[in-house]
Design an enzyme around this catalytic site. Structure first.
Site, mmCIF file in Angstrom:
data_model
loop_
_atom_site.group_PDB
_atom_site.id
_atom_site.type_symbol
_atom_site.label_atom_id
_atom_site.label_comp_id
_atom_site.label_asym_id
_atom_site.label_seq_id
_atom_site.Cartn_x
_atom_site.Cartn_y
_atom_site.Cartn_z
ATOM 1 N N TRP A 1 7.454 -0.334 3.931
ATOM 2 C CA TRP A 1 8.040 0.382 2.686
ATOM 3 C C TRP A 1 9.403 0.741 3.185
ATOM 4 O O TRP A 1 10.099 1.102 2.214
ATOM 5 C CB TRP A 1 7.116 1.506 2.475
ATOM 6 C CG TRP A 1 7.233 2.874 3.287
ATOM 7 C CD1 TRP A 1 6.949 3.205 4.300
ATOM 8 C CD2 TRP A 1 7.999 3.973 2.662
ATOM 9 N NE1 TRP A 1 7.127 4.375 4.628
ATOM 10 C CE2 TRP A 1 7.778 4.976 3.745
ATOM 11 C CE3 TRP A 1 8.563 4.716 1.280
ATOM 12 C CZ2 TRP A 1 8.262 6.155 3.440
ATOM 13 C CZ3 TRP A 1 9.071 5.586 1.235
ATOM 14 C CH2 TRP A 1 9.082 6.555 2.207
ATOM 15 N N HIS A 7 15.235 12.490 12.817
ATOM 16 C CA HIS A 7 13.924 12.616 13.519
ATOM 17 C C HIS A 7 12.730 11.382 13.299
ATOM 18 O O HIS A 7 12.077 11.345 13.923
ATOM 19 C CB HIS A 7 13.166 13.883 13.363
ATOM 20 C CG HIS A 7 12.674 14.137 12.159
ATOM 21 N ND1 HIS A 7 12.666 15.376 11.546
ATOM 22 C CD2 HIS A 7 11.944 13.312 11.236
ATOM 23 C CE1 HIS A 7 11.907 15.370 10.357
ATOM 24 N NE2 HIS A 7 11.737 14.177 10.061
ATOM 25 N N HIS A 8 13.428 10.548 12.427
ATOM 26 C CA HIS A 8 12.454 9.335 12.344
ATOM 27 C C HIS A 8 13.093 8.156 13.021
ATOM 28 O O HIS A 8 12.525 7.306 13.117
ATOM 29 C CB HIS A 8 12.492 9.037 10.719
ATOM 30 C CG HIS A 8 11.941 10.202 9.773
ATOM 31 N ND1 HIS A 8 10.574 9.729 9.254
ATOM 32 C CD2 HIS A 8 12.233 11.042 9.260
ATOM 33 C CE1 HIS A 8 10.213 10.931 8.640
ATOM 34 N NE2 HIS A 8 11.312 11.480 8.308
ATOM 35 N N LYS A 43 4.254 29.987 4.189
ATOM 36 C CA LYS A 43 3.242 29.359 3.229
ATOM 37 C C LYS A 43 1.781 29.434 3.592
ATOM 38 O O LYS A 43 1.028 30.160 2.839
ATOM 39 C CB LYS A 43 3.695 28.017 3.042
ATOM 40 C CG LYS A 43 5.156 27.950 2.140
ATOM 41 C CD LYS A 43 5.159 26.743 1.331
ATOM 42 C CE LYS A 43 6.227 27.036 0.268
ATOM 43 N NZ LYS A 43 5.662 27.323 -0.918
ATOM 44 N N GLU A 78 12.187 12.803 0.513
ATOM 45 C CA GLU A 78 11.213 12.176 -0.346
ATOM 46 C C GLU A 78 9.537 12.666 0.218
ATOM 47 O O GLU A 78 8.714 12.896 -0.702
ATOM 48 C CB GLU A 78 11.088 10.676 0.055
ATOM 49 C CG GLU A 78 9.915 9.762 -0.567
ATOM 50 C CD GLU A 78 9.710 9.877 -2.173
ATOM 51 O OE1 GLU A 78 10.724 10.139 -2.732
ATOM 52 O OE2 GLU A 78 8.632 9.712 -2.512
ATOM 53 N N SER A 109 13.526 6.155 -13.298
ATOM 54 C CA SER A 109 12.251 6.977 -13.822
ATOM 55 C C SER A 109 12.293 8.365 -13.504
ATOM 56 O O SER A 109 12.251 9.091 -14.038
ATOM 57 C CB SER A 109 10.993 6.198 -13.825
ATOM 58 O OG SER A 109 10.057 6.994 -14.087
ATOM 59 N N SER A 110 12.384 8.269 -11.908
ATOM 60 C CA SER A 110 12.282 9.655 -11.147
ATOM 61 C C SER A 110 13.346 10.464 -11.610
ATOM 62 O O SER A 110 12.902 11.718 -11.722
ATOM 63 C CB SER A 110 12.279 9.558 -9.698
ATOM 64 O OG SER A 110 11.266 8.711 -9.467
ATOM 65 N N ASP A 158 7.880 22.155 -25.908
ATOM 66 C CA ASP A 158 7.962 20.574 -25.204
ATOM 67 C C ASP A 158 8.690 20.505 -24.085
ATOM 68 O O ASP A 158 9.391 21.482 -23.852
ATOM 69 C CB ASP A 158 8.120 19.554 -26.453
ATOM 70 C CG ASP A 158 7.453 18.316 -26.112
ATOM 71 O OD1 ASP A 158 7.290 17.805 -24.954
ATOM 72 O OD2 ASP A 158 6.601 17.575 -26.861
ATOM 73 N N HIS A 185 0.603 -0.981 0.091
ATOM 74 C CA HIS A 185 0.213 0.084 -0.039
ATOM 75 C C HIS A 185 0.838 1.157 0.022
ATOM 76 O O HIS A 185 0.611 2.084 -0.903
ATOM 77 C CB HIS A 185 -0.800 -0.020 1.267
ATOM 78 C CG HIS A 185 -1.665 1.336 1.543
ATOM 79 N ND1 HIS A 185 -2.609 2.100 0.658
ATOM 80 C CD2 HIS A 185 -1.509 2.139 2.366
ATOM 81 C CE1 HIS A 185 -2.858 3.162 1.394
ATOM 82 N NE2 HIS A 185 -2.120 3.146 2.439
ATOM 83 N N HIS A 217 13.263 11.648 3.964
ATOM 84 C CA HIS A 217 12.611 12.826 4.549
ATOM 85 C C HIS A 217 12.689 13.729 3.295
ATOM 86 O O HIS A 217 11.410 14.380 3.184
ATOM 87 C CB HIS A 217 13.429 13.373 5.754
ATOM 88 C CG HIS A 217 12.394 14.536 6.304
ATOM 89 N ND1 HIS A 217 11.229 14.166 7.342
ATOM 90 C CD2 HIS A 217 12.379 15.786 6.168
ATOM 91 C CE1 HIS A 217 10.650 15.253 7.318
ATOM 92 N NE2 HIS A 217 11.070 16.132 6.739
ATOM 93 N N SER A 274 -0.799 27.149 -4.533
ATOM 94 C CA SER A 274 -0.578 28.546 -4.928
ATOM 95 C C SER A 274 -0.905 28.884 -6.383
ATOM 96 O O SER A 274 -1.005 30.289 -6.631
ATOM 97 C CB SER A 274 1.049 28.747 -4.845
ATOM 98 O OG SER A 274 1.640 28.472 -3.623
ATOM 99 N N THR A 288 7.234 26.509 6.546
ATOM 100 C CA THR A 288 5.871 26.220 6.383
ATOM 101 C C THR A 288 4.778 26.910 6.745
ATOM 102 O O THR A 288 3.837 27.287 6.218
ATOM 103 C CB THR A 288 5.784 24.714 7.121
ATOM 104 O OG1 THR A 288 6.853 24.024 6.740
ATOM 105 C CG2 THR A 288 4.695 23.778 6.527
ATOM 106 N N ARG A 304 1.543 0.911 15.422
ATOM 107 C CA ARG A 304 1.132 0.870 13.923
ATOM 108 C C ARG A 304 1.559 -0.462 13.681
ATOM 109 O O ARG A 304 2.398 -1.263 14.032
ATOM 110 C CB ARG A 304 1.858 2.049 13.151
ATOM 111 C CG ARG A 304 3.246 1.899 13.237
ATOM 112 C CD ARG A 304 3.669 3.375 12.628
ATOM 113 N NE ARG A 304 3.769 3.339 11.196
ATOM 114 C CZ ARG A 304 4.605 3.879 10.518
ATOM 115 N NH1 ARG A 304 5.661 4.597 10.900
ATOM 116 N NH2 ARG A 304 4.752 3.855 9.024
ATOM 117 N N TYR A 334 9.029 15.722 1.198
ATOM 118 C CA TYR A 334 9.000 17.023 0.505
ATOM 119 C C TYR A 334 8.728 16.786 -1.021
ATOM 120 O O TYR A 334 8.208 17.629 -1.579
ATOM 121 C CB TYR A 334 10.056 17.905 0.917
ATOM 122 C CG TYR A 334 9.902 18.102 2.644
ATOM 123 C CD1 TYR A 334 8.718 18.611 3.008
ATOM 124 C CD2 TYR A 334 10.953 18.088 3.283
ATOM 125 C CE1 TYR A 334 8.644 18.813 4.526
ATOM 126 C CE2 TYR A 334 10.801 18.251 4.797
ATOM 127 C CZ TYR A 334 9.730 18.614 5.221
ATOM 128 O OH TYR A 334 9.544 18.853 6.464
#
Lengths: 384, 196, 526
Positions: free
Chosen positions: C141, C301-302, C330, C254, C168-169, C105, C76, C252, C267, C327, C449, C256
Site C-alpha cells: 500500500w 522512523h519508517h 491518555k 494517516e 473525499s477525505s 446538520d 487488503h 505517519h 473517551s 499517549t 513481512r 493517527y
C-alpha cells in the site's frame, strides 16, 4: 474475570517466550527461537541487550498499568455496590504521570544512542579490512569481493525452488533449510571488519542476516553501507527484507564464516576456478560432455520455471520440449538465454560460457528435441 | 456536564442563516487554500530535498565540477578510497574502474580512469550516478572532472576510457579511514531518443 | 407523509426509496451510508486477509501465485485503511457531531453528499484493476518506486483511486471543521466539546495537511511513469528515497487519522459505563493535539534502514519516543476514569476495556521500534505486522465496535441483542490475540513481512495465526447480524439509553431514534 485470566495468560506466554529464547540463544542457531537472536557480532549483541532492556521496561510498565486496571475492574463494579466518585481532575497526579514516563524515555535514549553510534561506525575508529559489494537483483543477490576480484550470483537453491512452486507436491519439511538455502553462499573470514556496500540493479531490496544485527536497504543508483565483524565460524541465514516483487520471499542470504586459514583456501579455490573457466572456454567439447554438464545447469538454473521435464508451466512459462526456440536457429536461442527477454532473465553474468554452451546444447538435444547440433563455449563468447 | 441546558432558546436559524453561510464560505476558502498549499508543498519538497541532500552532501549528487583550488596536502593522513561500479537493469555495458582501491592523502589531486564498453550492436546513451560514502563526508570529495557531469554516448561495441579527477578536502573528519566513490550507469537511450 | 407535515419545512421526513440515498443531504442518512459502506469494505478487505492467512497456514505454496499474494497484501491494506476504518469514522462523525454540538446538520450538506458518493466509484475503479493485464497493484500500500512503476496497466487507475479517496477525505474534513467551528449551539464552548468531537477536529486538520501531500506524491509517480519526469528516478537525478519521505510525511499522520477518533469513542464510552465524568478532560484535549503535532515530525522512523545520516536516525528516534508521553497520559486518564467508578460491562464497555489493554500492547511494541538500533532488526518483519495490527484491529476497529454498540440503540431506537454482542466480543478478543500475538515471535525470530511462503521453523506460529484469523473473520458475521437485528426490531430504547448517559452528551437528550431533523432550534448549554 475471564479477561484477567486471558491477560495473565498472554503475559505468561510472552515471558515464557523470552525465557526460552534466552536458553536457545548462543547456539548459533537462533532462528528457531522466539526472540531476537543474540547473534555473532558486537552490534547484534548490543542490539539484543537493548531490545531486552526495553522489553523488560515495557513489561514492568505493563504489569503496573494492567494491575491497576484489573484491580479497578474487580473492585469498582456496580454489581459490587460501588458508588461512583465524582473526581475528574488532579493536577499533581497528571504532572507526575507526564514527567515519569519522560524520565523513563530519557533513560532509554542514552543506551539507544550509544548503540546506534557504534552500529554506524562503518569507517571510523577501526579500519575495515575488506570490502564486499552486495547487489540486489530480482530475485537473487550478487556478491563482489572488491579486493580478491571474486564475483558471483547467489540464488535460492534448486531443492527449495522446486518445492516452493504452486502445486509442487513436495513437502517443504523434507527440504533442508527450506527457503533459507542458496546455490553459492557468501563466504567471509571471522574476526575481520568487513565493509558491506549495498546497491540494487532494479528495485529496492534489503539485505538482512538477523545474526549480524542489522538490515539495510539496497537502492538502485545509490550505495549504502554497513559493516560486520563475525566472531564465530558458522553458517548464518537471512532473507531479503524489502518487498521487491513476485519472488521477494525467495531470495535468501547465506553467509559462511570461516577462520582465516579456511577462508584463504576458499579464496584460492575460487580464483583457480575462475581461471579454469576462462581456459575451459577455449576448449572444444563433445556432445556427451556438454549434455552431462548441461543437465546439471538446467536443474539449478532453468527447471524452476521450465519444469525438470522441459514442459514449462502452461500459460506462464513456455515449454522447452518441442519449442520453436530450441528447434529453431542457434543464434536466436543463444541470444535469448544470454541476453534474456521480458520475464526471462539474462544469464550472461550468472553462468560461464561453458555452462551456457552446455545448457543450450542440452535444451536442443534433451527432452526428445534431438536437434543434433552442438554449441561450443567459443560461440557464446563470439556472441558476447 | 450536559445535564443542564435549556431547549427553549429560540435562536431563529432563518435569521442568521445568511450570516452563517457567509462565515462557512470564508472558512471553506481558507481551508481550500491550505489544501492547495500542501499539494504544492509536496512538489516543492523535491528540489528542497535535493538541496538538503546537497547541503549535507548526501549521495554526492552530480552538482557539476568543483573549482580547482590548491589545498595544503596532509601527508600525515592516509585514507583508503574504494572505487565501485554498477550497471542498472539489463544495460549491456561492461563498466569497471582501473583499480579497486587507492590510498590517498587529503588535499592532493588524483586522477583515476574508468572503462566502459558497449557490448551491444546499438548506440547507447548512459548517465552515471555517483554515491560517496560515508554520507556524512561526501561533500568533502570534490570532483574537478567527471564523466558523471554529462550524458555519455557509446557507439556499438565502443570501449571508452573516462577519467575522474578529484581531491579530498583536508577538512574531512579526522577519524575517517575508508571512503567509497561509486558510480551506477543508467541506460537513458530511450529517453534521449524521445526528446530528440 | 401527512398533509400536516408539509406546512413545516423542518419537520419533513426522508424521501422514499433508492433516490433518498442518492440525493440525501441529511447528516444521519449520509452517516448511515458511510457506515454501511465501511462494513461492506471491512468484509471485502477481511476476505483478502483470509486469502493471505490461508496461504500462510503452512509452509509451501498451496493456493495462490506469489504475484497474486502481493496483490492481496496491497489491496487488503488499501481497502482496510481507506475503505473500512476511515469511512467508518467519517460515518460516526456525520451521525454524531451535529447531535453532540447541538447543530441541525453538517455545515455543507451538499458537499457531504458528494464526499460520500465519490467512494463507491473509487472502489469500483480499484476493484477493476484485479481484472486488468498484470493484475491489481502489488507493490504494497506504500507504493514504493521503482517497484510500483514496474506494474501493469493498473497504475493510473490505482493512482486515480487514491486521488478520489483523497478528495473525499478532504471534503469530509472541511465539512467537520466548518461544522464544529461555526455550528455549535450557544454556550457550547470549545472546551465543552465532547472528546469525540475534539479528536475529530484534530483528525480533520491532519487530513487537510497530509492528504494533498500524498496526492502530490502519487501524481509524481504518474508523471515519472508516463511523462518522463524523474522525481524518483535516479537516472534523471531523482531519488526513490524522496518518495518514501513524502509517503511517510503523509503516512505517519494517516496512522493517527485512524487512531485519534478511536480515542474519542473510548473517551465517550468509558465515562458512561464507569458512571463518572471523564478524568482530565483538558489534558486529554492537549494530549490529542500534541500527538497530532508530533505526528508531523517523526515520519522517517519508517525508514531507519534506508541509510540516513546518524544525526537523522537519532533525531527521529528521540522525536518518536516523545509520542509515548501524550499517549501514556491518555491511557492513565482512562484508568483514572474507571478508578472508583461503578462499572457495568455491556458490550461497548467490554470493547473499550479490550481497546485500552490491547492498544497499550501495540503502544509498547511501538515504543520498542522507535529505538532506531533495535528497529534495524525489527524493520520489515512480522514484529512490525503484529505491532500495527495491534493498534489498528483491537485498536481502531475495536473502538468502532464499541462506538457502534454504544450508539446503535440511539440510531435505530432498538436495543441490540446483548448476549450476541457479548459473544461477538469474546470471540473477537480471544481470536484477535491468537491471530496477532504469535506474529511477534515469528517476527523476532526472523520472518520478513510480505512473503507468501516461509521457512519451516515458523510453521507452528503461522498455523496458530491463521486459525485465529478465520475465527476472527467469521465472528464478524455476528456483528453484521446484531446490527441487522437491531434495525429490524428489538426492545425499545429510551432517549437516555444508558443509565446516566445524559450527563455525558447532548445526543442522549434526543429521542431514540432521533427524528430526521434534530436541534432545529438550538439548545443553550449552561
Amino acid at each position: 474475570m475471564k479477561k484477567t485470566i486471558q491477560l495473565l495468560a498472554s503475559l505468561g506466554l510472552m515471558l515464557w517466550g523470552v525465557a526460552h529464547a534466552e536458553t536457545g540463544s548462543g547456539t548459533g542457531v537462533g532462528w528457531g527461537a522466539l526472540n531476537l537472536p543474540v547473534g555473532v557480532t558486537e552490534t547484534s549483541r548490543e542490539i539484543h541487550d537493548l531490545h531486552m532492556l526495553i522489553l523488560w521496561i515495557c513489561v514492568g510498565i505493563g504489569i503496573l498499568v494492567y494491575g491497576i486496571l484489573i484491580y479497578s475492574l474487580i473492585h469498582h463494579r456496580k454489581s459490587k455496590g460501588a458508588v461512583p466518585a465524582q473526581f475528574h481532575e488532579n493536577t499533581k497526579l497528571e504532572i507526575v504521570w507526564t514527567i515519569i514516563p519522560f524520565l523513563i524515555l530519557l533513560a532509554m535514549a542514552v543506551p539507544a544512542t550509544n548503540v546506534m553510534i557504534k552500529a554506524y561506525d562503518t569507517d571510523k575508529v577501526e579500519k575495515a579490512q575488506m570490502t564486499i559489494k552486495v547487489t540486489g537483483y530480482q530475485w537473487k543477490w550478487r556478491y563482489t569481493y572488491l579486493d580478491e576480484g571474486i564475483d558471483f550470483f547467489s540464488s535460492l537453491d534448486a531443492k527449495s525452488n522446486a518445492a516452493r512452486q504452486l502445486g509442487s507436491k513436495i513437502d517443504p519439511t523434507t527440504v533442508e533449510h527450506y527457503l533459507l538455502n542458496v546455490d553459492h553462499p557468501l563466504v567471509v573470514p571471522v574476526n575481520k571488519k568487513i565493509r558491506i556496500l549495498l546497491t540494487a540493479a532494479d528495485v529496492l531490496h534489503a539485505w538482512w542476516v538477523p545474526e549480524f544485527g542489522w538490515k539495510k536497504d539496497a537502492i538502485p543508483g545509490f550505495v549504502t553501507d554497513g559493516w560486520i565483524k563475525v566472531e564465530k565460524p558458522g553458517i548464518y541465514r537471512g532473507q531479503c527484507a524489502e518487498l521487491c516483487g513476485r519472488d521477494h520471499g525467495f531470495m535468501p542470504i547465506v553467509v559462511i564464516a570461516k577462520n582465516d586459514e579456511d577462508y584463504k583456501k576458499w579464496v584460492a579455490e575460487q580464483q583457480a576456478q575462475q581461471q579454469a573457466s576462462k581456459s575451459d572456454a577455449s576448449k572444444t567439447y563433445t556432445l556427451d560432455e556438454l549434455m552431462v554438464k548441461g543437465k546439471e545447469v538446467y536443474k539449478s538454473s532453468c527447471a524452476a520455471c521450465h519444469s525438470p521435464e522441459g514442459e514449462g508451466t502452461p500459460g506462464v512459462f513456455p515449454a522447452i520440449k518441442g519449442s520453436s526456440v530450441a528447434l529453431g536457429s542457434k543464434d536466436d536461442h543463444v541470444k535469448l538465454v544470454v541476453d534474456g527477454k521480458n520475464a526471462m532473465p539474462a544469464f550472461k553474468d550468472q553462468l560461464s560460457p561453458v555452462e551456457l554452451a552446455a545448457v543450450i546444447t542440452y535444451q536442443r538435444n534433451g527432452f526428445g528435441n534431438n536437434k543434433g547440433d552442438v554449441i561450443q563455449p567459443s560461440e557464446i563468447q563470439a556472441h558476447q | 456536564m450536559f445535564s443542564r441546558f435549556s431547549k427553549s432558546s429560540h435562536r431563529n436559524r432563518q435569521v442568521d442563516k445568511h450570516e452563517l453561510e457567509k462565515a462557512n464560505a470564508r472558512l471553506v476558502w481558507r481551508i481550500v487554500v491550505i489544501v492547495a498549499l500542501m499539494f504544492g508543498f509536496g512538489f516543492a519538497v523535491a528540489p528542497y530535498y535535493d538541496s538538503i541532500c546537497a547541503y549535507w552532501g548526501i549521495g554526492g549528487r552530480p552538482k557539476g565540477p568543483s573549482p580547482n583550488i590548491g589545498y595544503s596536502v596532509d601527508e600525515s593522513r592516509e585514507i583508503t578510497l574504494e572505487f565501485v561500479t554498477a550497471v542498472n537493469g539489463a544495460m549491456p555495458l561492461a563498466f569497471r574502474a582501473e583499480k579497486a582501491k587507492l590510498k590517498i592523502h587529503p588535499g592532493q589531486y588524483y586522477s583515476v580512469k574508468f572503462y566502459a564498453e558497449n557490448q551491444s550492436d546499438k548506440k547507447l546513451v548512459g548517465r552515471a550516478i555517483p554515491t560517496i560514502l560515508p554520507i556524512s563526508e561526501s561533500s568533502h570529495l570534490k570532483k574537478v572532472e567527471c564523466f558523471c557531469f554529462s550524458e555519455q554516448v557509446f557507439e556499438p561495441h565502443q570501449e571508452r576510457e573516462m577519467p575522474v579527477r578529484f581531491v579530498v578536502d583536508p577538512e574531512v573528519q579526522a577519524d575517517v579511514k575508508d571512503m567509497t566513490l561509486s558510480y551506477t550507469f543508467f541506460d537513458i537511450t530511450e529517453q534521449t531518443q524521445t526528446n530528440q | 407523509m401527512t398533509a400536516a407535515t408539509h406546512d413545516d419545512h423542518h419537520a419533513h421526513g426522508p424521501e422514499k426509496g433508492f433516490m433518498r440515498w442518492v440525493t440525501t443531504t441529511n447528516h444521519k442518512d449520509i452517516g448511515t451510508l458511510y457506515l454501511v459502506t465501511a462494513l461492506i469494505m471491512f468484509f471485502v478487505g477481511g476476505a483478502m486477509a483470509l486469502v493471505l492467512r490461508a496461504e500462510l497456514f503452512e509452509p509451501g505454496i498451496q493456493f495462490v501465485d506469489p504475484a497474486f499474494f502481493n496483490q492481496m497484501t496491497t489491496l487488503h491494506a488499501l481497502i482496510m485503511v481507506f475503505g473500512a476504518v476511515m469511512p467508518a469514522f467519517v460515518g460516526l462523525a456525520n451521525w454524531m457531531i451535529p447531535m453532540m454540538i447541538g447543530a441541525p446538520d453538517m455545515a455543507l450538506p451538499r458537499m457531504n453528499n458528494w464526499s460520500f458518493w465519490i467512494l463507491p466509484f473509487a472502489f469500483v475503479m480499484l476493484a477493476s484493476t484485479l481484472f486488468m493485464e498484470g493484475g491489481a497493484p502489488a507493490a504494497g500500500w506504500t507504493f514504493y518506486p521503482p517497484l510500483v512503476l514496474q506494474g501493469g496497466n493498473h497504475l493510473p487507475f490505482a493512482i486515480f483511486t487514491v486521488h478520489l479517496l483523497g478528495m473525499s477525505s478532504i471534503m469530509g474534513a472541511i465539512n467537520i471543521i466548518v461544522t464544529v467551528f461555526n455550528m455549535r449551539a450557544p454556550g457550547m464552548t470549545m472546551m465543552k466539546l465532547p472528546l469525540f468531537v475534539w479528536t475529530w477536529v484534530i483528525t480533520a486538520f491532519l487530513l487537510i495537511a497530509v492528504m494533498p501531500v500524498f496526492a502530490g506524491a502519487v501524481t509524481m509517480l504518474l508523471t515519472d511513469k508516463f511523462f518522463g519526469t524523474s522525481f524518483f528516478n535516479a537516472a534523471g537525478g531523482g531519488d526513490p528515497v524522496l518518495y518514501q519521505h513524502l509517503f511517510w510525511f503523509f503516512g505517519h499522520p494517516e496512522v493517527y487519522i485512524m487512531i485519534l477518533p478511536s480515542f474519542g469513542v473510548i473517551s465517550a464510552v468509558i465515562p458512561t459505563f464507569a458512571r463518572k465524568p471523564l478524568f482530565g478532560y483538558s489534558s486529554m484535549v492537549y494530549a490529542t493535539a500534541a500527538i497530532g503535532l508530533l505526528s508531523f515530525i517523526v515520519w522517517a522512523h519508517h525508514q531507519y534502514t534506508v541509510g540516513m545520516p546518524l544525526a537523522g536516525e537519532l533525531y527521529f528516534t528521540y522525536a518518536t519516543m516523545l509520542i509515548a508521553v501524550p499517549t501514556g497520559v491518555k491511557v492513565f486518564n482512562w484508568l483514572a476514569t474507571m478508578w472508583r467508578g461503578a462499572m457495568t460491562f455491556e458490550t461497548p464497555m467490554l470493547f473499550a476495556i479490550a481497546f485500552v489493554v490491547l492498544f497499550t500492547m501495540g503502544g509498547f511494541t511501538g515504543l520498542m521500534m522507535s529505538i532506531s538500533p533495535a528497529d534495524l532488526q525489527y524493520h520489515d518483519t512480522y514484529f512490525i505486522v503484529a505491532h500495527f495490527h495491534y493498534v489498528l484491529v483491537p485498536g481502531a476497529v475495536f473502538a468502532l465496535f464499541a462506538g457502534t454498540y454504544y450508539w446503535l440503540p440511539k440510531w435505530t431506537g432498538h436495543m441490540y441483542d446483548e448476549s450476541l454482542g457479548k459473544l461477538h466480543f469474546w470471540l473477537s478478543t480471544i481470536s484477535v490475540n491468537v491471530l496477532f500475538f504469535p506474529q511477534h515471535f515469528v517476527g523476532l525470530a526472523g520472518m520478513p513481512r510480505r512473503i507468501p511462503d516461509y521457512a519451516v521453523q515458523f510453521a507452528e506460529f503461522n498455523a496458530m495465526s491463521s486459525v485465529g484469523a478465520f475465527v476472527f473473520g467469521f465472528a464478524q458475521l455476528i456483528f453484521a447480524y446484531v446490527i441487522y437485528k437491531a434495525i429490524k426490531g428489538g426492545a425499545k430504547a429510551s432517549s437516555e439509553v444508558w443509565e446516566g448517559a445524559q450527563e455525558h452528551g447532548l445526543e442522549w437528550h434526543l429521542p431514540s431514534p432521533p427524528p430526521y431533523h434534530t436541534w432545529t432550534s438550538a439548545p443553550e448549554i449552561k
